[in-house]
Design a protein around this motif. Structure first.
Motif, PDB file in Angstrom:
ATOM      1  N   ARG A  69       0.810  -1.221   0.000  1.00 45.33           N
ATOM      2  CA  ARG A  69       0.000   0.000   0.000  1.00 45.33           C
ATOM      3  C   ARG A  69       0.841   1.268   0.000  1.00 45.33           C
ATOM      4  N   SER A  70       2.131   1.139  -0.169  1.00 48.10           N
ATOM      5  CA  SER A  70       2.990   2.319  -0.205  1.00 48.10           C
ATOM      6  C   SER A  70       2.724   3.133  -1.469  1.00 48.10           C
ATOM      7  N   GLU A  71       3.137   4.397  -1.446  1.00 43.79           N
ATOM      8  CA  GLU A  71       2.923   5.265  -2.606  1.00 43.79           C
ATOM      9  C   GLU A  71       3.648   4.734  -3.839  1.00 43.79           C
ATOM     10  N   ALA A  72       4.890   4.241  -3.647  1.00 45.20           N
ATOM     11  CA  ALA A  72       5.653   3.710  -4.773  1.00 45.20           C
ATOM     12  C   ALA A  72       4.978   2.480  -5.361  1.00 45.20           C
ATOM     13  N   SER A  73       4.450   1.601  -4.496  1.00 42.80           N
ATOM     14  CA  SER A  73       3.775   0.405  -4.979  1.00 42.80           C
ATOM     15  C   SER A  73       2.520   0.765  -5.764  1.00 42.80           C
ATOM     16  N   GLN A  74       1.735   1.697  -5.250  1.00 47.02           N
ATOM     17  CA  GLN A  74       0.529   2.113  -5.960  1.00 47.02           C
ATOM     18  C   GLN A  74       0.875   2.697  -7.325  1.00 47.02           C
ATOM     19  N   ARG A  75       1.910   3.512  -7.365  1.00 47.86           N
ATOM     20  CA  ARG A  75       2.326   4.111  -8.633  1.00 47.86           C
ATOM     21  C   ARG A  75       2.752   3.035  -9.634  1.00 47.86           C
ATOM     22  N   ASP A  76       3.521   2.052  -9.176  1.00 51.67           N
ATOM     23  CA  ASP A  76       3.989   0.995 -10.066  1.00 51.67           C
ATOM     24  C   ASP A  76       2.845   0.096 -10.529  1.00 51.67           C
ATOM     25  N   HIS A  77       1.883  -0.162  -9.656  1.00 55.53           N
ATOM     26  CA  HIS A  77       0.759  -1.009 -10.062  1.00 55.53           C
ATOM     27  C   HIS A  77      -0.144  -0.284 -11.060  1.00 55.53           C
ATOM     28  N   TYR A  78      -0.331   1.016 -10.894  1.00 50.53           N
ATOM     29  CA  TYR A  78      -1.092   1.764 -11.892  1.00 50.53           C
ATOM     30  C   TYR A  78      -0.338   1.787 -13.225  1.00 50.53           C
ATOM     31  N   ALA A  79       0.991   1.913 -13.176  1.00 53.19           N
ATOM     32  CA  ALA A  79       1.785   1.900 -14.403  1.00 53.19           C
ATOM     33  C   ALA A  79       1.665   0.553 -15.106  1.00 53.19           C
ATOM     34  N   LEU A  80       1.668  -0.530 -14.331  1.00 52.90           N
ATOM     35  CA  LEU A  80       1.489  -1.858 -14.926  1.00 52.90           C
ATOM     36  C   LEU A  80       0.117  -1.983 -15.567  1.00 52.90           C
TER      37      LEU A  80
END
Length: 358
Positions: free
Chosen positions: A89-100
């Protein structure tokens, strides 16, 4: 009433059995796909000259299998990358999952456009200029398979918004959807008759999702709840009359291309985020593709999907619940008129006539 296991398996079954089996199946598919394709091409070229519908179906099914398996594999790597799920749920994880999600949808739609010869056009839709720095509540008509994919792709890849999505719980049968969407803001709604005692209802769930929207977030809701069919539309209108909502039932009967919307989720979202702009979206082009048989009959599809959006500023939305329900019906009447101007032959009544003729 608890959901039956066959309707949606438990999480451990989906993660430990279905997802790995999908990846294994994709790897088994790859070496046989070429030979299968050669054989099918020979048969179809003889049996269905100029159509090649079976080839298209097999190709797209095989591609989706590989696409889904690749997404599952990448999501597995990302689970390890983010501390075996601890920092998901970190900001970096959310950003990467949206990018995927953005990249995978771009790839999927490129293939769908090529295989089915689909064009997706957005008419007067400029969401990147609407309410910059403020969240959106996107209220969309629901008709035909894949319109949720079309809308999420548009929000991610054209308008650079982070979609928060409300979907039916049974979509979690798909391993990629199950893994990805449970890691980004999504709520899977279980029908009331299958909902366990104590589980939150649809409106409560949507309100919680809307309350967590960031400045670039866009909550996507389909208030009709299902594809418009003559039987569903008739049941919905009858339910309005049984509830004493005769005025809304009369208005619903005068909208032949759409079903009466369920207002609860939309109103809950607006109450949770009164600062959000509301975008009503209509689309046409998928109405004749409601079932697998419809898709088979229409192949090669050669269709143009058109989306049209209208924006309402929060200051223009009435305050009372009944007034907001009437406001939503007014927008649905606008959607119905627009659809009639685009494709008058795809109304629910026309679908009913086609069903009787068939």
């Amino acid at each position: 009433m608890a959901s039956a296991w066959w309707r949606l398996p438990p999480v451990w079954v989906r993660r430990l059995l279905i997802a790995p089996l999908l990846v294994i199946g994709a790897f088994v598919w790859m070496p046989v796909a070429v030979w299968l394709g050669v054989a099918v091409l020979a048969i179809v070229a003889w049996a269905l000259p100029g159509r090649l519908r079976l080839t298209r179906v097999l190709w797209l099914a095989g591609f989706y299998l590989l696409w889904d398996a690749f997404a599952v594999a990448v999501l597995g790597v990302m689970w390890v990358q983010y501390g075996f799920g601890r920092r998901m749920r970190s900001e970096a994880s959310q950003r990467d999952h949206y990018a995927l999600a953005s990249s995978m949808l771009r790839l999927l739609f490129a293939q769908v456009r090529w295989t089915l010869r689909l064009d997706v056009d957005l008419e007067d839709a400029d969401l990147d200029q609407i309410a910059p720095g403020r969240p959106l509540i996107v209220v969309c008509r629901h008709a035909g398979p894949g319109d949720s994919f079309v809308m999420v792709d548009a929000l991610l890849n054209r308008f650079k918004r982070n979609p928060a999505i409300v979907l039916k719980d049974t979509l979690q049968w798909d391993p990629a959807i199950d893994l990805l969407l449970n890691r980004i803001p999504t709520r899977f709604i279980t029908p009331r008759r299958h909902r366990r005692p104590g589980d939150p209802g649809g409106a409560e769930t949507i309100a919680a999702l809307a309350g967590d929207l960031g400045p670039e977030g866009a909550l996507l809701i389909f208030p009709e709840g299902a594809n418009a069919t003559p039987k569903r539309r008739a049941r919905r209108i009858a339910a309005l009359r049984e509830a004493g909502r005769h005025s809304l039932a009369d208005r619903a009967e005068a909208m032949p291309h759409v079903m009466p919307p369920h207002p609860g989720g939309v109103l809950a979202a607006m109450e949770a985020r009164p600062d959000a702009a509301v975008v009503v979206v209509a689309h046409t082009g998928l109405e004749r593709l409601s079932t697998v048989a419809d898709v088979w009959r229409e192949l090669p599809v050669d269709k143009r999907i058109v989306l049209k959006g209208w924006t309402t500023d929060p200051a223009e939305i009435p305050a009372g619940r009944e007034e907001r329900e009437a406001w939503l019906y007014s927008w649905w009447e606008t959607v119905d008129r627009w659809i009639a101007g685009q494709k008058p032959e795809v109304s629910v009544r026309a679908q009913a006539a086609g069903e009787r003729a068939g």
